[in-house]
Design a protein around this motif. Structure first.
Motif, short mmCIF file in Angstrom:
data_model
loop_
_atom_site.label_atom_id
_atom_site.label_comp_id
_atom_site.label_asym_id
_atom_site.label_seq_id
_atom_site.Cartn_x
_atom_site.Cartn_y
_atom_site.Cartn_z
N CYS A 21 0.90 -1.26 -0.09
CA CYS A 21 0.11 0.09 0.06
C CYS A 21 1.01 1.22 0.08
O CYS A 21 0.37 2.43 0.07
N GLY A 62 -7.41 -4.99 -0.85
CA GLY A 62 -7.21 -4.16 0.15
C GLY A 62 -7.75 -4.73 1.49
O GLY A 62 -8.13 -5.98 1.37
N VAL A 100 -5.09 -0.39 1.12
CA VAL A 100 -5.33 -0.51 -0.25
C VAL A 100 -4.08 -0.51 -0.96
O VAL A 100 -3.24 0.22 -1.00
N ASP A 101 -3.93 -1.87 -1.70
CA ASP A 101 -2.58 -1.91 -2.50
C ASP A 101 -2.60 -1.05 -3.43
O ASP A 101 -3.52 -0.32 -4.09
N TYR A 104 -4.42 -0.12 -6.86
CA TYR A 104 -5.86 0.29 -6.80
C TYR A 104 -6.47 1.52 -6.08
O TYR A 104 -7.50 2.14 -6.01
N GLN A 105 -5.19 2.26 -5.96
CA GLN A 105 -5.39 3.84 -5.02
C GLN A 105 -5.64 4.51 -5.94
O GLN A 105 -4.78 4.81 -7.23
N ILE A 111 -11.47 2.45 -4.10
CA ILE A 111 -11.49 1.27 -3.19
C ILE A 111 -11.15 1.72 -1.79
O ILE A 111 -11.81 0.77 -0.86
N GLY A 112 -10.41 2.78 -1.61
CA GLY A 112 -10.49 3.23 -0.37
C GLY A 112 -11.57 3.38 0.51
O GLY A 112 -11.84 2.96 1.71
N VAL A 115 -13.28 0.06 1.33
CA VAL A 115 -12.93 -0.68 2.23
C VAL A 115 -13.36 0.04 3.58
O VAL A 115 -13.62 -0.53 4.63
#
Length: 180
Positions: A21, A62, A100-101, A104-105, A111-112, A115
């Motif tokens: 992340c 994530g 989050v990886d 994917y940010q 995605i954040g 999650v």
């Protein structure tokens, strides 16, 4: 949009070592401590993985980790709703870790945010089932994470965490956010 599913961390199913992340402390927690603490029943870690099933370990998109905590009304001096509670420590859920990886940010998939909402939903489920818990607490590691949580309604507490303050969001606010 990436289709994701939420699962409890399972080291025989989820690839932890490839997760990155951008924060070594968060990465190391997932890689080295999350499973151990889960086995010890000290916390519970949930991971988001892609919906399609693949052979081998699933990469983690994530994750978040929840545990129990406590909050005192004195730590929330401007919160009128919290002033209604007794002065002794009150049960809360701690959002101990969230990541989050990097790939994917900052994408349109957000995605954040997904999650975080899943974490708040799980915290609400835990509180609903136990009947115990007035807030979710988080300790932001960076100014960026502090801003992220505040954007979703977390408020500062009178509790220092490094150079920042611990944050909280009342369970009633979580319920409203999730439209439950």
């Amino acid at each position: 949009m990436v289709k994701l599913v939420l699962e409890q961390l399972n080291r025989s199913r989820h690839e932890r070592t490839g997760f990155d992340c951008g924060n070594d402390e968060v990465n190391n927690f997932l890689r080295k401590s999350a499973n151990k603490l889960q086995i010890q029943q000290a916390s519970q870690t949930y991971v988001l993985v892609k919906e399609e099933q693949t052979a081998g370990l699933q990469p983690i998109v994530g994750f978040f980790t929840l545990t129990y905590s406590e909050i005192r009304r004195e730590e929330t001096p401007s919160d009128e709703e919290m002033k209604k509670f007794p002065r002794f420590p009150l049960p809360a859920i701690r959002l101990a870790w969230l990541g989050v990886d990097s790939q994917y940010q900052n994408t349109k998939d957000r995605i954040g945010a997904a999650v975080l909402l899943l974490a708040l939903g799980e915290a609400y489920r835990i509180v609903s089932n136990s009947g115990l818990g007035v807030a979710v607490i988080v300790d932001p590691l960076t100014k960026q994470s502090d801003s992220f949580f505040k954007k979703y309604g977390f408020q500062e507490m009178e509790r220092d965490f490094g150079n920042l303050k611990s944050l909280y969001i009342r369970m009633t606010t979580v319920k409203d956010m999730l439209q439950i």
